[in-house]
Design a protein around this motif. Structure first.
Motif, mmCIF file in Angstrom:
data_model
loop_
_atom_site.group_PDB
_atom_site.id
_atom_site.type_symbol
_atom_site.label_atom_id
_atom_site.label_comp_id
_atom_site.label_asym_id
_atom_site.label_seq_id
_atom_site.Cartn_x
_atom_site.Cartn_y
_atom_site.Cartn_z
ATOM 1 N N LEU A 87 -43.358 -48.679 -48.326
ATOM 2 C CA LEU A 87 -42.012 -48.096 -48.311
ATOM 3 C C LEU A 87 -41.706 -47.713 -49.750
ATOM 4 C CD1 LEU A 87 -39.243 -47.390 -47.213
ATOM 5 C CD2 LEU A 87 -38.647 -49.818 -47.266
ATOM 6 N N TYR A 88 -41.574 -46.411 -49.997
ATOM 7 C CA TYR A 88 -41.493 -45.876 -51.368
ATOM 8 C C TYR A 88 -40.173 -45.165 -51.597
ATOM 9 C CZ TYR A 88 -42.331 -42.223 -54.949
ATOM 10 O OH TYR A 88 -42.238 -41.358 -56.021
ATOM 11 N N HIS A 89 -39.574 -45.428 -52.749
ATOM 12 C CA HIS A 89 -38.371 -44.692 -53.177
ATOM 13 C C HIS A 89 -38.554 -44.276 -54.635
ATOM 14 C CE1 HIS A 89 -35.522 -45.219 -49.815
ATOM 15 N NE2 HIS A 89 -36.216 -46.319 -49.575
ATOM 16 N N SER A 90 -38.536 -42.981 -54.882
ATOM 17 C CA SER A 90 -38.558 -42.499 -56.264
ATOM 18 C C SER A 90 -37.194 -42.753 -56.887
ATOM 19 C CB SER A 90 -38.867 -41.000 -56.289
ATOM 20 O OG SER A 90 -38.713 -40.486 -57.597
ATOM 21 N N LEU A 91 -37.195 -43.114 -58.170
ATOM 22 C CA LEU A 91 -35.935 -43.411 -58.860
ATOM 23 C C LEU A 91 -35.688 -42.470 -60.028
ATOM 24 C CD1 LEU A 91 -36.260 -47.304 -58.820
ATOM 25 C CD2 LEU A 91 -34.936 -45.872 -57.274
ATOM 26 N N SER A 92 -36.476 -41.390 -60.092
ATOM 27 C CA SER A 92 -36.295 -40.410 -61.159
ATOM 28 C C SER A 92 -36.909 -39.089 -60.719
ATOM 29 C CB SER A 92 -36.956 -40.881 -62.456
ATOM 30 O OG SER A 92 -36.928 -39.863 -63.437
ATOM 31 N N THR A 93 -36.287 -38.005 -61.120
ATOM 32 C CA THR A 93 -36.825 -36.677 -60.805
ATOM 33 C C THR A 93 -37.733 -36.164 -61.913
ATOM 34 O OG1 THR A 93 -34.857 -35.638 -61.765
ATOM 35 C CG2 THR A 93 -34.835 -36.080 -59.392
ATOM 36 N N GLU A 94 -37.812 -36.915 -63.024
ATOM 37 C CA GLU A 94 -38.551 -36.415 -64.186
ATOM 38 C C GLU A 94 -39.826 -37.193 -64.466
ATOM 39 O OE1 GLU A 94 -35.782 -36.515 -67.365
ATOM 40 O OE2 GLU A 94 -34.474 -34.964 -66.505
ATOM 41 N N ASN A 95 -39.948 -38.404 -63.949
ATOM 42 C CA ASN A 95 -41.158 -39.186 -64.206
ATOM 43 C C ASN A 95 -41.502 -40.012 -62.968
ATOM 44 O OD1 ASN A 95 -39.418 -41.491 -64.331
ATOM 45 N ND2 ASN A 95 -38.961 -40.969 -66.462
ATOM 46 N N ASP A 96 -42.372 -41.003 -63.134
ATOM 47 C CA ASP A 96 -42.883 -41.764 -61.991
ATOM 48 C C ASP A 96 -42.119 -43.062 -61.729
ATOM 49 O OD1 ASP A 96 -44.837 -39.867 -61.557
ATOM 50 O OD2 ASP A 96 -46.263 -40.819 -62.913
ATOM 51 N N ASP A 97 -40.920 -43.216 -62.274
ATOM 52 C CA ASP A 97 -40.123 -44.423 -62.016
ATOM 53 C C ASP A 97 -39.878 -44.560 -60.512
ATOM 54 O OD1 ASP A 97 -40.054 -44.663 -64.710
ATOM 55 O OD2 ASP A 97 -37.951 -44.125 -64.962
ATOM 56 N N CYS A 98 -40.105 -45.746 -59.958
ATOM 57 C CA CYS A 98 -39.977 -45.914 -58.506
ATOM 58 C C CYS A 98 -39.997 -47.388 -58.133
ATOM 59 C CB CYS A 98 -41.129 -45.200 -57.784
ATOM 60 S SG CYS A 98 -42.761 -45.911 -58.141
ATOM 61 N N PHE B 137 -40.529 -42.209 -48.824
ATOM 62 C CA PHE B 137 -41.653 -42.137 -47.886
ATOM 63 C C PHE B 137 -41.914 -43.527 -47.339
ATOM 64 C CE2 PHE B 137 -46.324 -42.425 -47.187
ATOM 65 C CZ PHE B 137 -46.432 -41.475 -46.175
ATOM 66 N N SER B 138 -42.235 -43.589 -46.048
ATOM 67 C CA SER B 138 -42.637 -44.864 -45.448
ATOM 68 C C SER B 138 -43.698 -44.592 -44.399
ATOM 69 C CB SER B 138 -41.432 -45.576 -44.814
ATOM 70 O OG SER B 138 -40.932 -44.831 -43.718
ATOM 71 N N THR B 139 -44.620 -45.495 -44.258
ATOM 72 C CA THR B 139 -45.645 -45.398 -43.227
ATOM 73 C C THR B 139 -46.243 -46.773 -43.002
ATOM 74 O OG1 THR B 139 -47.737 -44.360 -42.572
ATOM 75 C CG2 THR B 139 -47.468 -44.845 -44.901
ATOM 76 N N GLU B 140 -46.670 -47.003 -41.760
ATOM 77 C CA GLU B 140 -47.392 -48.231 -41.468
ATOM 78 C C GLU B 140 -48.901 -48.023 -41.560
ATOM 79 O OE1 GLU B 140 -47.093 -45.986 -37.657
ATOM 80 O OE2 GLU B 140 -45.740 -46.481 -39.321
ATOM 81 N N LYS B 141 -49.323 -46.752 -41.792
ATOM 82 C CA LYS B 141 -50.744 -46.466 -41.879
ATOM 83 C C LYS B 141 -50.977 -45.441 -42.982
ATOM 84 C CE LYS B 141 -54.828 -45.855 -38.976
ATOM 85 N NZ LYS B 141 -55.342 -45.589 -37.621
ATOM 86 N N LEU B 142 -51.062 -45.940 -44.211
ATOM 87 C CA LEU B 142 -51.255 -45.083 -45.382
ATOM 88 C C LEU B 142 -52.571 -44.327 -45.305
ATOM 89 C CD1 LEU B 142 -50.074 -44.215 -48.110
ATOM 90 C CD2 LEU B 142 -51.180 -46.218 -49.141
ATOM 91 N N LEU B 143 -53.523 -44.896 -44.585
ATOM 92 C CA LEU B 143 -54.845 -44.281 -44.457
ATOM 93 C C LEU B 143 -54.760 -42.888 -43.831
ATOM 94 C CD1 LEU B 143 -57.920 -44.792 -44.842
ATOM 95 C CD2 LEU B 143 -57.954 -45.693 -42.510
#
Length: 752
Positions: A421-432, A398-404
């Protein structure tokens, strides 16, 4: 024959403004006339009411007749040939004389109608050669520019020279279709519109859709009176789709909007990029103005030049950003990281991690630990944010210039994290991994208040009439993430995911290593216990048996019956304990067997077993029935132990007043879980058991009956299960109480 017009008199009102059917106005502009010809019969089904202004005939006289009957077969043949040769029917004009008058015509198809639009052929104010000379000169200018903005500035200057409009603009849309005047060439005495912004409501959805279909739009005179289209009244829905028409009448709201701006005539050219409306070339004139088709096409050609160069120019502008991001990415990938969590401390403190995406802050989350650097929210807000992101993106990106716009409570930290700018690094927990960008206060100059773009009152719907400069300060919004930055972020997230996986594997290896050491220690202790159980404990048992036998064997001693019974019970208990210890030793030894498998004939094994059990079989007067059995791959002495235990079990749990019958047979080959097994069955007619205990009876020390009723250690069937596991097979039991039991042995055909 009754004739009616098809004017859409309800084209706009207070309720349908967002869905105004501007493609079927039922009328045209008066600088030409229109004919609608049925593609099958070539009859004239539609005709504009102003045709008598151009040729000596009327719409009443023309409608319902075949085209050739009015204009001749030769003209019909010319139009058919034009249609056949021109894939883009409206891209080049057809020179045609109709009833002696010269016209420049375009033809396009609308459902089952060919729409012919004719404009008078007049002496050009600029020769075609001159127009193309200017276009060629423009090409040379284009080659000397580097940025997209420079190119657009050259385009508006060139189009203004060719067309003579007072103002020519390149109008660029943002992702929400708000517009910005990106480049402008304007008459010196007029107020410039350069860098002014216009709300998306100025060009509504249905208008943008038409701009996608019809790339050139001309209004010769804003104050024109619409010319109605007529058709034969035959009771059907006779609307005519004019989406691709050059003469199509314009929405009254748009006309009033232009009148409010003081504009007298317009030319609009669509700029299409990647199948989306990127922008417009908007030409304004402050009095009425018409262009010949050749000049329109020359202007349209320059629009094509822009769209063909958008990717190239944007790539040039983004090249330097991409180059710096790639350098930072290469340096990150070159780091030698340890296979532990200290690696994330090293990475997050490296300046190249921020430079990769031109971010001001970054956070890596692994195993609920946050490693961060630069300008970031606090840990509490980061945890809240990643919980929302993992659900919102389904552990994606996910990416955005306006998180609001997505998370209303971001006001607490929008100064440091308006863009992410967000990238998840696991399908089982919140690693990112998350990159952050701070708030970038932006001042936008609007051409009028964007909140007052359309005015509604009790009397009707009106476009805004104020274009006074309106300044807006945009808060909680960061700089846009450019594509090279998004690409670099995705690339490093992939690299980081590999590091995560390596660390997880290392942690698992360490965990299994410790478990293996613990298991080794436990096995060593168990072996000591087994040694004590099978050797040290048997010695006192033998002494107890020996002493009790001596006491019972002394003839000169007279013991009471109570003493004799007690000594006998003690002797029996010692024997049972000794049997149990021997069975435990057999059970524990099986896991250490490494004997190689060989082909075994079950008949040969059973001969030995029956010989060993001869005394017990004779005592029980049992009948053992053995059918033809196939050869099996196995370990001979373990199979002997297996068969012995099963036959002993059947004899032990037989009825005292009934002849025990034990049947041993083959059930053939069975397929289970994509594997093939040779199946043997041992069945008897003994006391059986309830099927609910079919699995429990294989547990070590498991007994369904008391020691007094049936002697035994409770190890026999557990030993059978263990032997079958060594053979990589299995054993199952079926029982019916008081009717007998069946045991099925599954020997795999393949031991690899």
């Amino acid at each position: 024959m009754k004739i009616k017009d098809i004017v859409n008199r309800d084209i706009v009102n207070l309720t349908n403004c967002e869905f105004e059917p501007i493609h079927i106005p039922g009328s045209i502009q008066p600088h030409g006339f229109l004919l609608g010809i049925n593609i099958h019969s070539w009859k004239i089904d539609f005709c504009s009411g102003n045709i008598q202004d151009y040729i000596p005939s009327t719409h009443q006289a023309i409608l319902g007749n075949e085209f050739k009957a009015i204009f001749g077969e030769k003209k019909e043949a010319l139009i058919k040939d034009y249609i056949k040769k021109n894939a883009l029917l409206s891209s080049s004009p057809l020179k045609l004389k109709l009833l002696g008058y010269p016209f420049l015509c375009t033809v396009h198809k609308s459902n089952e109608i060919y729409i012919l639009e004719a404009e008078s052929a007049k002496e050009n104010s600029k020769k075609v050669a001159d127009v193309y000379d200017q276009t060629s000169q423009f090409l040379s200018y284009m080659n000397s520019t580097h940025t997209l903005k420079e190119l657009c500035e050259m385009v508006v200057k060139g189009i203004r020279e060719i067309t003579g409009y007072d103002r020519v603009m390149v109008y660029r849309f943002d992702k929400d279709y708000n517009g910005e005047v990106f480049a402008e060439s304007v008459r010196e005495d007029l107020e410039p519109f350069l860098e002014l912004h216009y709300p998306h409501t100025d060009i509504p959805v249905q208008a943008r859709e038409l701009y996608m279909k019809n790339l050139l739009r001309l209004i010769v005179d804003i104050n024109y009176t619409p010319v109605p289209l007529y058709t034969v009244d035959n009771g059907e829905d006779r609307n005519l789709d004019l989406s691709l028409s050059i003469l199509r009448s314009t929405s009254p709201i748009h006309v009033q909007y232009l009148q409010n701006m003081g504009v007298g005539a317009t030319l609009t050219i669509s700029l299409i990029h990647k199948d989306k409306l990127w922008g417009l070339i908007a030409c304004h004139h402050y009095s009425e103005k018409n262009l010949t088709p050749e000049i329109r096409l020359a202007a349209q050609l320059q629009g094509h030049f822009i769209t063909s160069q958008i990717d190239i120019r944007q790539s040039n502008e983004e090249y330097e950003i991409a180059r710096k991001s790639n350098i930072a990415l290469e340096k990150l990938n070159a780091l030698h990281l340890s296979a532990n969590e200290d690696a994330f401390k090293t990475v997050v403190q490296n300046e190249n991690l921020l430079a990769t995406c031109n971010a001001s802050g970054v956070a890596i989350v692994f195993n609920n630990t946050i490693y961060k650097n630069g300008l970031t929210p606090d840990d509490r807000n980061i945890n809240k944010l990643i919980k929302w992101l993992s659900v919102f993106t389904n552990n994606g990106t996910f990416s955005t210039e306006k998180l609001l716009d997505f998370l209303p409570d971001v006001n607490d930290y929008c100064e440091e994290a308006s863009g992410i700018l967000y990238h998840s690094l696991s399908t089982e927990n919140d690693d990112c991994i998350i990159w952050f960008r701070p708030e970038s206060l932006t001042e936008i100059n609007w051409a009028g208040d964007p909140n007052k773009a359309i005015v509604k009152d009790a009397n009707g719907l009106y476009p805004r009439n104020s274009f006074k400069l309106y300044k807006e300060i945009v808060k909680c919004q960061s700089k846009l993430w450019l594509q090279p930055e998004l690409n670099a972020g995705a690339n490093y997230a992939h690299t980081l995911q590999k590091q995560f996986n390596l660390l997880i594997i290392s942690q698992e290896e360490e965990k299994y290593r410790k478990l293996s050491e613990l298991l080794k220690e436990t096995n060593s202790e168990l072996e000591n216990i087994n040694w004590i159980s099978t050797h040290d404990l048997q010695e006192p048992l033998r002494k107890i048996q020996m002493l009790s036998s001596r006491l019972l064997g002394k003839e000169d001693e007279q013991f009471s019956e109570t003493v004799i019974n007690s000594v006998q019970r003690m002797n029996n208990s010692a024997k049972r304990m000794q049997t149990l210890l021997i069975d435990i030793l057999k059970y524990t030894k099986i896991q250490h067997i490494n004997d190689s498998f060989e082909t075994v004939d079950p008949h040969d094994v059973l001969v030995e077993v029956l010989s060993d059990l001869n005394e017990m079989i004779n005592e029980k007067q049992a009948i053992i029935q053995i059918e033809t059995l196939p050869q099996i791959t196995g370990i001979p002495f373990l199979m002997k132990q297996l068969f012995t235990n099963l036959i002993q079990n059947s004899l032990k749990y037989s009825f005292p007043d009934k002849t025990p019958i034990v049947k041993i047979k083959s059930l053939g080959i069975c397929e289970l879980n994509s594997n093939s097994f040779e199946v043997l069955e041992f069945s008897d007619n003994g006391i059986g058991f309830e099927q609910q205990f079919a699995e429990n009876i294989f547990n070590i020390f498991s007994r369904l009956h008391s020691q007094e009723a049936y002697k035994g250690s409770g190890v026999g069937l557990a030993l059978c299960k263990k032997i079958m596991q060594v053979h990589k097979g299995s054993i199952t039991a079926e029982g019916i109480e008081n009717q007998g039991a069946k045991f099925k042995l599954y020997f795999p055909l393949n031991h690899e």
